[in-house]
Design a protein around this motif. Structure first.
Motif, PDB file in Angstrom:
ATOM      1  N   MET A   1       0.759  -1.318   0.081  1.00 51.11           N
ATOM      2  CA  MET A   1      -0.022  -0.008  -0.128  1.00 51.11           C
ATOM      3  C   MET A   1       0.792   1.232  -0.011  1.00 51.11           C
ATOM      4  N   TYR A   2       1.793   1.217   0.805  1.00 53.39           N
ATOM      5  CA  TYR A   2       2.908   2.371   0.606  1.00 53.39           C
ATOM      6  C   TYR A   2       3.161   2.777  -0.518  1.00 53.39           C
ATOM      7  N   ALA A   3       3.734   1.779  -1.111  1.00 52.12           N
ATOM      8  CA  ALA A   3       4.501   1.941  -2.699  1.00 52.12           C
ATOM      9  C   ALA A   3       3.324   2.784  -3.475  1.00 52.12           C
ATOM     10  N   ALA A   4       2.125   2.260  -3.128  1.00 53.98           N
ATOM     11  CA  ALA A   4       0.985   2.628  -4.317  1.00 53.98           C
ATOM     12  C   ALA A   4       0.710   4.289  -3.891  1.00 53.98           C
ATOM     13  N   ILE A   5       0.445   4.356  -2.428  1.00 54.50           N
ATOM     14  CA  ILE A   5       0.502   5.947  -1.982  1.00 54.50           C
ATOM     15  C   ILE A   5       1.368   6.966  -2.600  1.00 54.50           C
ATOM     16  N   ASP A   6       2.612   6.470  -2.500  1.00 58.32           N
ATOM     17  CA  ASP A   6       3.687   7.195  -3.024  1.00 58.32           C
ATOM     18  C   ASP A   6       3.611   7.942  -4.334  1.00 58.32           C
ATOM     19  N   PHE A   8       1.323   9.314  -5.639  1.00 55.30           N
ATOM     20  CA  PHE A   8       0.596  10.436  -5.648  1.00 55.30           C
ATOM     21  C   PHE A   8       1.006  11.640  -4.531  1.00 55.30           C
ATOM     22  N   SER A   9       2.467  11.425  -4.300  1.00 52.50           N
ATOM     23  CA  SER A   9       3.119  12.490  -3.463  1.00 52.50           C
ATOM     24  C   SER A   9       2.546  13.051  -2.187  1.00 52.50           C
ATOM     25  N   PRO A  10       2.379  12.089  -1.533  1.00 53.69           N
ATOM     26  CA  PRO A  10       1.754  12.486  -0.038  1.00 53.69           C
ATOM     27  C   PRO A  10       2.532  13.380   0.825  1.00 53.69           C
ATOM     28  N   THR A  11       1.755  14.310   1.445  1.00 51.53           N
ATOM     29  CA  THR A  11       2.867  14.964   2.308  1.00 51.53           C
ATOM     30  C   THR A  11       3.305  14.517   3.587  1.00 51.53           C
ATOM     31  N   ALA A  12       2.310  13.548   4.154  1.00 53.20           N
ATOM     32  CA  ALA A  12       2.731  12.734   5.384  1.00 53.20           C
ATOM     33  C   ALA A  12       1.738  11.607   5.588  1.00 53.20           C
ATOM     34  N   LEU A  13       2.240  10.554   6.374  1.00 53.08           N
ATOM     35  CA  LEU A  13       1.437   9.456   6.757  1.00 53.08           C
ATOM     36  C   LEU A  13       1.425   9.457   8.292  1.00 53.08           C
ATOM     37  N   GLU A  14       0.164   9.246   8.870  1.00 54.19           N
ATOM     38  CA  GLU A  14      -0.076   9.167  10.339  1.00 54.19           C
ATOM     39  C   GLU A  14      -0.480   7.835  10.490  1.00 54.19           C
ATOM     40  N   ASP A  18      -5.596   0.831  13.381  1.00 53.07           N
ATOM     41  CA  ASP A  18      -6.516   0.197  12.490  1.00 53.07           C
ATOM     42  C   ASP A  18      -6.631   0.645  11.344  1.00 53.07           C
ATOM     43  N   SER A  19      -5.857   1.780  10.963  1.00 56.09           N
ATOM     44  CA  SER A  19      -5.905   2.602   9.829  1.00 56.09           C
ATOM     45  C   SER A  19      -4.602   3.437   9.581  1.00 56.09           C
ATOM     46  N   ILE A  20      -4.610   4.190   8.419  1.00 58.65           N
ATOM     47  CA  ILE A  20      -3.617   4.959   8.077  1.00 58.65           C
ATOM     48  C   ILE A  20      -4.177   6.195   7.626  1.00 58.65           C
ATOM     49  N   ARG A  21      -3.729   7.552   7.889  1.00 56.74           N
ATOM     50  CA  ARG A  21      -4.315   8.737   7.447  1.00 56.74           C
ATOM     51  C   ARG A  21      -3.031   9.148   6.678  1.00 56.74           C
ATOM     52  N   VAL A  22      -3.431   9.424   5.313  1.00 59.76           N
ATOM     53  CA  VAL A  22      -2.421  10.121   4.592  1.00 59.76           C
ATOM     54  C   VAL A  22      -2.841  11.292   4.029  1.00 59.76           C
ATOM     55  N   PHE A  23      -1.982  12.431   4.558  1.00 56.17           N
ATOM     56  CA  PHE A  23      -1.966  13.920   3.729  1.00 56.17           C
ATOM     57  C   PHE A  23      -1.773  14.266   2.520  1.00 56.17           C
ATOM     58  N   PHE A  24      -2.373  15.035   1.789  1.00 59.80           N
ATOM     59  CA  PHE A  24      -1.912  15.460   0.704  1.00 59.80           C
ATOM     60  C   PHE A  24      -1.958  17.015   0.681  1.00 59.80           C
ATOM     61  N   ALA A  38      -9.087   3.195  -3.837  1.00 61.01           N
ATOM     62  CA  ALA A  38     -10.722   2.311  -3.734  1.00 61.01           C
ATOM     63  C   ALA A  38     -10.795   1.045  -3.950  1.00 61.01           C
ATOM     64  N   PRO A  39     -10.308   0.432  -5.304  1.00 63.72           N
ATOM     65  CA  PRO A  39     -10.663  -0.838  -5.573  1.00 63.72           C
ATOM     66  C   PRO A  39     -10.083  -2.093  -4.483  1.00 63.72           C
ATOM     67  N   GLU A  40      -9.022  -1.556  -3.968  1.00 62.01           N
ATOM     68  CA  GLU A  40      -8.199  -2.678  -3.138  1.00 62.01           C
ATOM     69  C   GLU A  40      -8.596  -2.280  -1.553  1.00 62.01           C
ATOM     70  N   PHE A  41      -8.735  -0.948  -1.064  1.00 55.92           N
ATOM     71  CA  PHE A  41      -8.972  -0.650  -0.072  1.00 55.92           C
ATOM     72  C   PHE A  41      -9.965   0.174   0.499  1.00 55.92           C
ATOM     73  N   GLN A  42     -10.406   0.318   1.803  1.00 53.73           N
ATOM     74  CA  GLN A  42     -11.591   0.942   2.208  1.00 53.73           C
ATOM     75  C   GLN A  42     -11.025   2.413   2.338  1.00 53.73           C
ATOM     76  N   VAL A  43     -11.606   3.506   1.440  1.00 57.33           N
ATOM     77  CA  VAL A  43     -10.817   4.731   1.607  1.00 57.33           C
ATOM     78  C   VAL A  43     -12.035   5.964   1.757  1.00 57.33           C
ATOM     79  N   ALA A  44     -11.683   6.754   2.807  1.00 54.94           N
ATOM     80  CA  ALA A  44     -12.648   7.809   2.881  1.00 54.94           C
ATOM     81  C   ALA A  44     -11.817   9.004   2.835  1.00 54.94           C
ATOM     82  N   ALA A  45     -12.362  10.090   2.360  1.00 57.92           N
ATOM     83  CA  ALA A  45     -11.496  11.603   2.121  1.00 57.92           C
ATOM     84  C   ALA A  45     -12.125  12.585   2.994  1.00 57.92           C
TER      85      ALA A  45
END
Length: 269
Positions: A1-6, A8-14, A18-24, A38-45
């Protein structure tokens, strides 16, 4: 998952239980990442105010000790503690990659050494290098907010008199040479810039890297120990010292894994 997030140039990870907050930094980057994941993970913005989200999310952080270094998120009376306040740059020592870099730095004799911290974030590694005896430490980051945070942290550590910070993108700026180079980035960026990072290391010097996942370890090691030609930049150099030469050889001299993240020290030979 981390590689996929990378991607999209995230600012930070928290990281939470039971979850990860990703900041952009932009809504478009966040929305693109959400669509891809979204196809692989439960994601909310959600929208978070820029000015104080990092401080709120890290308000309960406690000091962290790594070897001879203690990093505190708040000002303390002890002159032996490095103060790094929660900010857009993060790097308070609570993430495994920061701890790995701090541990690797302490395996070296930094007396009178020059240190370059590429992707400095909060500035913690540059300030730690000064604390460990480096003659000078320069931290660079492409993010103006991170550099501002690093300078604010430097002001909270008045004994660190040999540290400076500058805005620069290691992908478009020829790096100055240093005896020790630190790069707490991502696996993808380490592979992309391996030759340039090693080219900035003086002969017989050391490159310390982290930010790579254990699953990326072999690819990153391959890039670092057999890098291709360094990039050729038209952009102005930070200093008049030439960086980015082809690297005659390098070998891994230190390695540690923590929480699925890997830290490496690479000796230039």
């Amino acid at each position: 998952m981390y590689a996929a997030i990378d991607d999209f140039s995230p600012t930070a990870l928290e990281e939470r239980t039971d979850s990860i907050r990703v900041f952009f930094s932009t809504t478009s980057a966040r929305d693109n990442a959400q669509s891809a994941l979204a196809p692989e993970f439960q994601v909310a913005a959600s929208d978070v105010p820029d000015e104080d989200w990092a401080r709120r999310s890290q308000a309960d952080l406690q000091p962290v000790t790594v070897g001879r270094l203690t990093i505190s998120p708040r000002v303390t009376a002890s002159p032996d503690v490095i103060v790094i306040t929660p900010s857009m740059g993060f790097g308070t020592g609570h993430h495994a990659t920061t701890r790995l870099c701090l541990a690797a730095l302490q395996t070296l004799d930094l007396s009178n050494a020059s240190v370059l911290d590429a992707g400095t974030g909060s500035g913690v590694l540059a300030i730690a290098a000064d604390r460990l005896g480096a003659a000078r430490a320069l931290g660079i980051d492409h993010d103006q907010d991170a550099v501002q945070a690093a300078r604010e942290n430097l002001a909270l550590n008045p004994t660190a008199r040999r540290v400076s910070f500058a805005v620069a993108d290691l992908r478009t700026t020829a790096l100055p040479r240093a005896g020790v180079v630190t790069a707490n980035l991502t696996g993808a960026l380490l592979m992309e810039t391996a030759a340039d990072l090693l080219g900035a290391v003086e002969d017989s010097g050391t490159l310390i890297v982290s930010g790579l996942l254990a699953s990326e370890r072999d690819e990153v090691v391959g890039a670092l120990t057999a890098p291709g030609p360094a990039s050729s930049f038209a952009a102005p150099r930070l200093r008049d010292k030439k960086g980015g030469d082809d690297v005659p050889g390098a070998r891994i001299v230190w390695e540690r894994e923590e929480d699925g993240w890997v830290g490496l020290a690479v000796k230039k030979t």
